[in-house]
Design a protein around this motif. Sequence first.
Motif, PDB file in Angstrom:
ATOM      1  N   GLY A 131      -6.266  11.472  -2.558  1.00 20.82           N
ATOM      2  CA  GLY A 131      -5.939  10.161  -1.971  1.00 20.82           C
ATOM      3  C   GLY A 131      -6.663   8.802  -1.796  1.00 20.82           C
ATOM      4  O   GLY A 131      -6.126   7.603  -1.866  1.00 20.82           O
ATOM      5  N   VAL A 132      -8.436   8.980  -2.022  1.00 15.22           N
ATOM      6  CA  VAL A 132      -8.559   7.421  -2.550  1.00 15.22           C
ATOM      7  C   VAL A 132      -8.413   6.440  -3.752  1.00 15.22           C
ATOM      8  O   VAL A 132      -8.475   5.675  -4.015  1.00 15.22           O
ATOM      9  CB  VAL A 132     -10.675   7.438  -2.047  1.00 15.22           C
ATOM     10  N   PRO A 133      -8.276   7.205  -4.636  1.00 16.36           N
ATOM     11  CA  PRO A 133      -8.169   6.179  -6.988  1.00 16.36           C
ATOM     12  C   PRO A 133      -6.413   5.939  -6.050  1.00 16.36           C
ATOM     13  O   PRO A 133      -5.981   4.951  -6.409  1.00 16.36           O
ATOM     14  CB  PRO A 133      -8.643   7.489  -7.208  1.00 16.36           C
ATOM     15  N   ALA A 134      -5.700   7.191  -4.901  1.00 17.73           N
ATOM     16  CA  ALA A 134      -4.922   6.664  -5.231  1.00 17.73           C
ATOM     17  C   ALA A 134      -3.729   5.370  -4.343  1.00 17.73           C
ATOM     18  O   ALA A 134      -3.042   4.750  -4.681  1.00 17.73           O
ATOM     19  CB  ALA A 134      -3.449   8.004  -4.237  1.00 17.73           C
ATOM     20  N   VAL A 135      -5.241   5.202  -2.499  1.00 14.48           N
ATOM     21  CA  VAL A 135      -4.704   3.814  -2.052  1.00 14.48           C
ATOM     22  C   VAL A 135      -5.001   2.976  -3.146  1.00 14.48           C
ATOM     23  O   VAL A 135      -4.335   1.437  -3.226  1.00 14.48           O
ATOM     24  CB  VAL A 135      -5.485   4.032  -0.975  1.00 14.48           C
ATOM     25  N   GLY A 136      -6.134   3.174  -4.164  1.00 14.63           N
ATOM     26  CA  GLY A 136      -6.400   1.770  -4.221  1.00 14.63           C
ATOM     27  C   GLY A 136      -5.445   1.946  -5.667  1.00 14.63           C
ATOM     28  O   GLY A 136      -4.997   0.324  -5.587  1.00 14.63           O
ATOM     29  N   PHE A 137      -5.196   1.965  -6.902  1.00 12.48           N
ATOM     30  CA  PHE A 137      -3.660   1.796  -7.601  1.00 12.48           C
ATOM     31  C   PHE A 137      -2.203   1.259  -7.592  1.00 12.48           C
ATOM     32  O   PHE A 137      -2.199   0.723  -7.778  1.00 12.48           O
ATOM     33  CB  PHE A 137      -3.609   3.440  -8.887  1.00 12.48           C
ATOM     34  N   ALA A 138      -2.473   1.882  -5.715  1.00 15.18           N
ATOM     35  CA  ALA A 138      -0.949   2.101  -5.102  1.00 15.18           C
ATOM     36  C   ALA A 138      -1.372   0.773  -4.773  1.00 15.18           C
ATOM     37  O   ALA A 138      -0.192  -0.659  -4.886  1.00 15.18           O
ATOM     38  CB  ALA A 138      -1.158   3.208  -4.068  1.00 15.18           C
TER      39      ALA A 138
END
Length: 454
Positions: A168-175
Amino acid sequence: MVSSTPLPARQRAGVSIGATLDRLPVVRTHRLLTTAVGAGLFFDFFDSNLSGTISKVLQTDFAVGATSLKLILASAFVGQFFGALLLGRLADRVGRRTAFLINLAVYSVATLAGAFAPTAAWLIVTRFVAGVGIGAEQCLSDSYLAEILPPTRRGQFVGWAYTLAYCGVPAVGFAALWLTPHHIFGVVGWRWLFVLGAVGSVVAWLLRRRLIESPRWLASRGRNAEAEELVSAMRAEAVLASAEEPVVEPQPTPEVTSVLAILRRPYLRRTIMLWVFCALSSVIYYGFGTLAPQVLAEKGYSVVQGLTYTAVSFLGYPIGSLLSLPLLDRMERRTLLATSGAAVAGCGLGFGLSGASAAVVAFGVAYTLLSNVFANVSHVYLAEQYPTGVRTTAVGAAYSLSRLSTGALPFVLLPVLTAGGPVWLFVAIAGCAAVLVTTVLALGGRTTGSSVGR
């Protein structure tokens, strides 16, 4: 020498259920439960890094000053402080499964409301309510998995749940990198991040409906028939015949239901250790995730460059979680906590001192990678300290301190960053790490491979 005083029938049943759970091999139910827990945790980490990741964008969009920005960054974590206390206690009263469903429902509604925020004040309020909803997520997850997983595989499977969560951490970063520069259907991109969080958590909520209640919790409430039914189903999955199982004599351990017991022997020492640990661990862990874009802006990078480097650095979270899996059940938890905490502090100093882009990204990835070795072992260690009757209340109380200290981070660390720059920011974080490591080594006990009891 163990006393031979016979236990009451309810306590004997509880000990027997706990002993059976401890000797079960990993079965399909363990894997399904771990996946469902990890799916909910995914949105905990998505949310915890949401405001920090897009902080520069929000500051521009709402034209807010330093105080409002701090409130936006802090509001969700202050909400999590109350959520960890309230829902942690609720889980000891009404059950782990019910509390799981309540917390995700509150989070989803509040996050969706945040997507429509017309003002910074609206966003601050909705972020607070979302924090209340998600606040007990980690203490519930840690306690629930500790109560169901066999002790020899507990660390590994908790690690798998958090590996899924940390995506969820890189997901929010790339999103954020993809969405924030654009308007989609006439709506500014950052608002779609909140919609993603709200809709995704509904999917996780549907998965959570398939969770079974913790048999240890059922036994602690005298609901032994329900507990036996669940344990029997898991035994059937493992194709275990009762005649082949070793006889386990119930041990006369005291049943703990009073919350005040955590402030008395034998729990006082570990309570002090965990409260210090939780208050400082969030500074080490969220000091980077929450403030990385601000640090990069201080170093002179543009908003787009800052989001790019932050998103790449966030890849270390799931990678570090994966690397921790072979260590969690082999190394003593206390030793692994101290070692990884010290290493994170060193990488933070390197990140603060770095000027070249390659070094910034390298130390950023190393920081997040080691952070999740540190975080995974801390989740397992925290849930192993208390008996079932007060586990989520006690763990929630300790965990709530981490939410409170995380909420204070913008007010404490942003002035340090402004006055002294990135180096002094990470010097402060390293100082917190030194106190944490010393406390764990001085007061922490050994737990690897041990049962969590009834």
